[in-house]
Design a protein around this motif. Structure first.
Motif, PDB file in Angstrom:
ATOM      1  N   ARG A  50       0.840  -1.210   0.000  1.00 28.20           N
ATOM      2  CA  ARG A  50       0.000   0.000   0.000  1.00 28.20           C
ATOM      3  C   ARG A  50       0.870   1.253   0.000  1.00 28.20           C
ATOM      4  O   ARG A  50       0.504   2.281  -0.578  1.00 28.20           O
ATOM      5  CB  ARG A  50      -0.927  -0.034   1.232  1.00 28.20           C
ATOM      6  CG  ARG A  50      -1.829   1.177   1.358  1.00 28.20           C
ATOM      7  CD  ARG A  50      -2.976   0.919   2.315  1.00 28.20           C
ATOM      8  NE  ARG A  50      -2.539   0.648   3.675  1.00 28.20           N
ATOM      9  CZ  ARG A  50      -2.214   1.578   4.567  1.00 28.20           C
ATOM     10  NH1 ARG A  50      -2.271   2.859   4.234  1.00 28.20           N
ATOM     11  NH2 ARG A  50      -1.848   1.247   5.792  1.00 28.20           N
ATOM     12  N   GLY A  51       2.024   1.161   0.634  1.00 27.52           N
ATOM     13  CA  GLY A  51       2.954   2.286   0.653  1.00 27.52           C
ATOM     14  C   GLY A  51       3.891   2.325  -0.541  1.00 27.52           C
ATOM     15  O   GLY A  51       4.818   3.146  -0.571  1.00 27.52           O
ATOM     16  N   LEU A  52       3.663   1.451  -1.530  1.00 30.26           N
ATOM     17  CA  LEU A  52       4.466   1.416  -2.759  1.00 30.26           C
ATOM     18  C   LEU A  52       5.938   1.127  -2.480  1.00 30.26           C
ATOM     19  O   LEU A  52       6.825   1.565  -3.233  1.00 30.26           O
ATOM     20  CB  LEU A  52       4.320   2.718  -3.551  1.00 30.26           C
ATOM     21  CG  LEU A  52       2.899   3.135  -3.936  1.00 30.26           C
ATOM     22  CD1 LEU A  52       2.922   4.455  -4.699  1.00 30.26           C
ATOM     23  CD2 LEU A  52       2.215   2.063  -4.771  1.00 30.26           C
ATOM     24  N   SER A 405       4.634   1.211  13.298  1.00 29.39           N
ATOM     25  CA  SER A 405       5.618   2.147  12.756  1.00 29.39           C
ATOM     26  C   SER A 405       5.591   2.176  11.232  1.00 29.39           C
ATOM     27  O   SER A 405       5.746   3.232  10.610  1.00 29.39           O
ATOM     28  CB  SER A 405       7.022   1.782  13.252  1.00 29.39           C
ATOM     29  OG  SER A 405       7.081   1.826  14.661  1.00 29.39           O
ATOM     30  N   LEU A 406       5.410   1.001  10.613  1.00 26.18           N
ATOM     31  CA  LEU A 406       5.320   0.944   9.159  1.00 26.18           C
ATOM     32  C   LEU A 406       4.053   1.651   8.677  1.00 26.18           C
ATOM     33  O   LEU A 406       4.088   2.420   7.703  1.00 26.18           O
ATOM     34  CB  LEU A 406       5.329  -0.511   8.690  1.00 26.18           C
ATOM     35  CG  LEU A 406       5.213  -0.729   7.179  1.00 26.18           C
ATOM     36  CD1 LEU A 406       6.391  -0.107   6.438  1.00 26.18           C
ATOM     37  CD2 LEU A 406       5.107  -2.217   6.859  1.00 26.18           C
ATOM     38  N   GLU A 407       2.939   1.406   9.346  1.00 23.32           N
ATOM     39  CA  GLU A 407       1.685   2.064   8.958  1.00 23.32           C
ATOM     40  C   GLU A 407       1.798   3.580   9.070  1.00 23.32           C
ATOM     41  O   GLU A 407       1.307   4.317   8.199  1.00 23.32           O
ATOM     42  CB  GLU A 407       0.545   1.566   9.840  1.00 23.32           C
ATOM     43  CG  GLU A 407       0.055   0.179   9.501  1.00 23.32           C
ATOM     44  CD  GLU A 407      -1.136  -0.234  10.347  1.00 23.32           C
ATOM     45  OE1 GLU A 407      -2.156  -0.632   9.759  1.00 23.32           O
ATOM     46  OE2 GLU A 407      -1.039  -0.155  11.582  1.00 23.32           O
ATOM     47  N   ALA A 408       2.449   4.070  10.122  1.00 20.58           N
ATOM     48  CA  ALA A 408       2.609   5.514  10.299  1.00 20.58           C
ATOM     49  C   ALA A 408       3.428   6.107   9.154  1.00 20.58           C
ATOM     50  O   ALA A 408       3.113   7.190   8.639  1.00 20.58           O
ATOM     51  CB  ALA A 408       3.271   5.808  11.649  1.00 20.58           C
ATOM     52  N   PHE A 409       4.475   5.404   8.750  1.00 19.41           N
ATOM     53  CA  PHE A 409       5.301   5.889   7.645  1.00 19.41           C
ATOM     54  C   PHE A 409       4.487   5.921   6.351  1.00 19.41           C
ATOM     55  O   PHE A 409       4.524   6.900   5.593  1.00 19.41           O
ATOM     56  CB  PHE A 409       6.532   4.999   7.478  1.00 19.41           C
ATOM     57  CG  PHE A 409       7.551   5.552   6.529  1.00 19.41           C
ATOM     58  CD1 PHE A 409       8.589   6.350   6.981  1.00 19.41           C
ATOM     59  CD2 PHE A 409       7.477   5.279   5.171  1.00 19.41           C
ATOM     60  CE1 PHE A 409       9.533   6.871   6.107  1.00 19.41           C
ATOM     61  CE2 PHE A 409       8.420   5.789   4.277  1.00 19.41           C
ATOM     62  CZ  PHE A 409       9.445   6.585   4.752  1.00 19.41           C
ATOM     63  N   VAL A 414       4.757   8.904   3.309  1.00 15.42           N
ATOM     64  CA  VAL A 414       4.650   8.652   1.869  1.00 15.42           C
ATOM     65  C   VAL A 414       3.877   9.754   1.144  1.00 15.42           C
ATOM     66  O   VAL A 414       4.348  10.280   0.126  1.00 15.42           O
ATOM     67  CB  VAL A 414       4.049   7.254   1.601  1.00 15.42           C
ATOM     68  CG1 VAL A 414       3.595   7.114   0.150  1.00 15.42           C
ATOM     69  CG2 VAL A 414       5.063   6.169   1.943  1.00 15.42           C
ATOM     70  N   PRO A 415       2.685  10.177   1.613  1.00 11.60           N
ATOM     71  CA  PRO A 415       1.990  11.267   0.918  1.00 11.60           C
ATOM     72  C   PRO A 415       2.799  12.564   0.871  1.00 11.60           C
ATOM     73  O   PRO A 415       2.746  13.291  -0.129  1.00 11.60           O
ATOM     74  CB  PRO A 415       0.702  11.442   1.733  1.00 11.60           C
ATOM     75  CG  PRO A 415       0.490  10.130   2.400  1.00 11.60           C
ATOM     76  CD  PRO A 415       1.860   9.620   2.709  1.00 11.60           C
ATOM     77  N   GLU A 416       3.544  12.837   1.940  1.00 16.04           N
ATOM     78  CA  GLU A 416       4.355  14.052   1.963  1.00 16.04           C
ATOM     79  C   GLU A 416       5.472  13.978   0.921  1.00 16.04           C
ATOM     80  O   GLU A 416       5.752  14.956   0.211  1.00 16.04           O
ATOM     81  CB  GLU A 416       4.945  14.261   3.362  1.00 16.04           C
ATOM     82  CG  GLU A 416       5.806  15.506   3.511  1.00 16.04           C
ATOM     83  CD  GLU A 416       5.051  16.809   3.327  1.00 16.04           C
ATOM     84  OE1 GLU A 416       5.683  17.806   2.939  1.00 16.04           O
ATOM     85  OE2 GLU A 416       3.823  16.823   3.564  1.00 16.04           O
ATOM     86  N   TYR A 423       8.806  10.688  -4.489  1.00 13.09           N
ATOM     87  CA  TYR A 423       8.427   9.284  -4.361  1.00 13.09           C
ATOM     88  C   TYR A 423       7.383   8.949  -5.415  1.00 13.09           C
ATOM     89  O   TYR A 423       6.564   9.796  -5.776  1.00 13.09           O
ATOM     90  CB  TYR A 423       7.874   9.028  -2.953  1.00 13.09           C
ATOM     91  CG  TYR A 423       7.735   7.573  -2.575  1.00 13.09           C
ATOM     92  CD1 TYR A 423       8.829   6.723  -2.596  1.00 13.09           C
ATOM     93  CD2 TYR A 423       6.505   7.053  -2.201  1.00 13.09           C
ATOM     94  CE1 TYR A 423       8.698   5.391  -2.240  1.00 13.09           C
ATOM     95  CE2 TYR A 423       6.366   5.728  -1.831  1.00 13.09           C
ATOM     96  CZ  TYR A 423       7.472   4.895  -1.862  1.00 13.09           C
ATOM     97  OH  TYR A 423       7.348   3.572  -1.512  1.00 13.09           O
ATOM     98  N   LYS A 424       7.407   7.730  -5.895  1.00 14.99           N
ATOM     99  CA  LYS A 424       6.495   7.306  -6.955  1.00 14.99           C
ATOM    100  C   LYS A 424       5.049   7.317  -6.480  1.00 14.99           C
ATOM    101  O   LYS A 424       4.764   7.135  -5.295  1.00 14.99           O
ATOM    102  CB  LYS A 424       6.883   5.912  -7.456  1.00 14.99           C
ATOM    103  CG  LYS A 424       6.868   4.807  -6.405  1.00 14.99           C
ATOM    104  CD  LYS A 424       7.344   3.498  -7.013  1.00 14.99           C
ATOM    105  CE  LYS A 424       7.486   2.390  -5.974  1.00 14.99           C
ATOM    106  NZ  LYS A 424       8.622   2.598  -5.049  1.00 14.99           N
ATOM    107  N   SER A 425       4.134   7.477  -7.431  1.00 16.51           N
ATOM    108  CA  SER A 425       2.705   7.455  -7.122  1.00 16.51           C
ATOM    109  C   SER A 425       2.063   6.150  -7.557  1.00 16.51           C
ATOM    110  O   SER A 425       0.901   5.889  -7.237  1.00 16.51           O
ATOM    111  CB  SER A 425       1.991   8.625  -7.806  1.00 16.51           C
ATOM    112  OG  SER A 425       2.202   8.580  -9.211  1.00 16.51           O
TER     113      SER A 425
END
Length: 455
Positions: A50-52, A405-409, A414-416, A423-425
């Motif tokens: 989900r975070g690519l 911690s992974l979910e928070a990142f 990632v959106p920031e 970062y790739k979309s």
């Protein structure tokens, strides 16, 4: 930063209750106590995709941490990378619930044989549709060597001589045994494969002998994507020759930048482009919606880090028994048979003496790599600066409290990064190698030493 240098990330984890931080498994919100369940890993893989993320990188160690106090008791009591499960067996389940995520698996070649090893990784490459990578390690724990019936592990530099021989044998198997069109699957004639296009491999090296046909038909990548983490002088030369992605550490930007320059320069000696290799730095991030909340979270996590367990881990990594040191004592350089680059970074390359107590703290010194605490904007600023100042390609996000911690990142950082074009979309298509090197073939690049064995 150009699109070519958009940041890349691997989720860095291990099939054990503790990874880089001893004791965090005891945090009430941490799920790594269930490290030996498929549900834990399937959920983790879904979050990373989900975070690519480019991949999940699975660390592994063969042996137990028994340098601290000359005993494994501390490691056993505090779950210091023990117990630990075989990471190769988890990948199929994670691959089934993802489409793009890569999987880098650490395997110690010193205790393997090329013939059986090559089949295992070809199988994983098939089952993941070309999303498998191998982190090449040579082993540093004498306990693992003893467990396999040897008196002790090999000397540091000798391990790389063994690795050269091992890789030559596996390249021959992966690249040269089956021609690309050898498999016909022709039901009409009853011919599955053309014997004229399948070849026995004969390798008679100083450490390994092989005489046989590779047991797997050609997989999407043939040779898995090759990771390596050697940063000693001998390790850098080996990595510059063979690796396609390298993991580096360095607690300051100058230390990391120097390591990056040395690797990129060394690749030229082997006829490779300096940017034929993707370089990843270790990274610890504690992020929350605001800087104040992130600092509170840092303080909370710190309370669960087990200092004796952490020193037992560091003793195994460095080969130095930290049970004989006091917390305020400065670490001195000692040549060891373990991870030499780690000792060098903490002593010879450090701007100031590193105290033993600081090594066991959840801090930039304890991480031995980039350490960022703050809001999403703070984290994005720091990561962009690390990339700019060191020429690193991306980061291995170290597990803290999982999967929190992974979910928070994924949800905050990632959106920031995407909003800044860093970062790739979306994922590109293809194998793990094709994703990391846009426009490349799924196979080893022609300048790679393994490509010479391809028929």
């Amino acid at each position: 930063m150009s699109p070519r240098r958009q940041l890349r990330f691997n989720a860095f984890n291990m099939t054990a209750p503790s990874h880089n931080w001893a004791g965090l498994w005891s945090h009430p919100r941490d799920a790594s106590i269930n490290y030996n369940s498929l549900d834990y890993w399937v959920d983790y893989a879904r979050i990373a995709e989900r975070g690519l993320f480019d991949g999940i990188f699975l660390a592994d160690v063969f042996g137990v941490y028994d340098v601290f106090g000359d005993s494994a008791d501390t490691a056993v009591r505090h779950g210091v990378q023990l117990p630990n499960a075989d990471p190769t067996l988890l990948v199929s389940a994670m691959a089934l619930v993802t489409q793009h995520l890569g999987f880098g698996i650490t395997t110690n070649l010193s205790l393997e044989h090329p013939y059986q090893f090559a089949r295992r990784f070809s199988t994983l490459d098939h089952l993941t549709r070309g999303r498998i990578g191998w982190n090449i390690v040579t082993g540093y724990l004498d306990s693992g060597a003893r467990g396999m019936g040897f008196a002790a592990g090999r000397a540091h530099d000798d391990r790389y001589d063994v690795a050269e021989d091992f890789l030559t044998a596996t390249y021959k198997l992966w690249e040269g045994s089956w021609e690309q069109d050898a498999v016909l699957r022709d039901r009409t004639t009853g011919t599955f494969s053309d014997p004229a296009k399948v070849h026995a491999i004969r390798h008679d090296g100083p450490h390994y002998r092989v005489d046989g046909i590779h047991l797997s038909e050609p997989s999407p990548q043939r040779t898995p994507l090759l990771y390596q983490a050697g940063a000693s002088k001998r390790g850098r030369a080996f990595a510059a020759k063979h690796a396609e992605a390298i993991f580096l550490n360095g607690q300051t930007k100058p230390i990391l930048a120097k390591a990056v320059r040395e690797i990129r320069t060394a690749t030229k000696d082997f006829g490779r482009d300096p940017y034929d290799i993707r370089l990843f730095a270790g990274l610890t991030v504690i992020v929350a919606p605001t800087r104040a909340e992130a600092k509170d979270l840092h303080a909370e996590y710190s309370r669960y880090v087990d200092q004796r367990g952490q020193l037992a881990l560091l003793s195994g990594w460095t080969g130095i028994d930290f049970s004989t040191y006091s917390p305020d004592q400065a670490l001195q350089y000692v040549e060891s048979n373990a991870i030499q680059s780690m000792v060098e970074n903490l002593t010879l390359r450090s701007e100031q003496p590193v105290k033993i107590g600081d090594l066991a703290s959840l801090s930039h010194i304890g991480t031995r790599a980039p350490f960022v605490v703050g809001s999403p904007q703070d984290v994005a600023d720091e990561l962009a600066d690390w990339a700019e100042q060191t020429d690193i390609d991306g980061f291995n996000l170290v597990r803290l409290v999982a999967p929190e911690s992974l979910e928070a990142f994924v949800d905050l950082v990632v959106p920031e990064l995407q909003s800044r074009g860093l970062y790739k979309s979306e994922y590109s298509s293809g194998t793990l190698r094709e994703k990391l090197f846009s426009g490349r073939s799924a196979l080893l690049h022609e300048t790679h030493p393994g490509a010479q064995f391809r028929r």
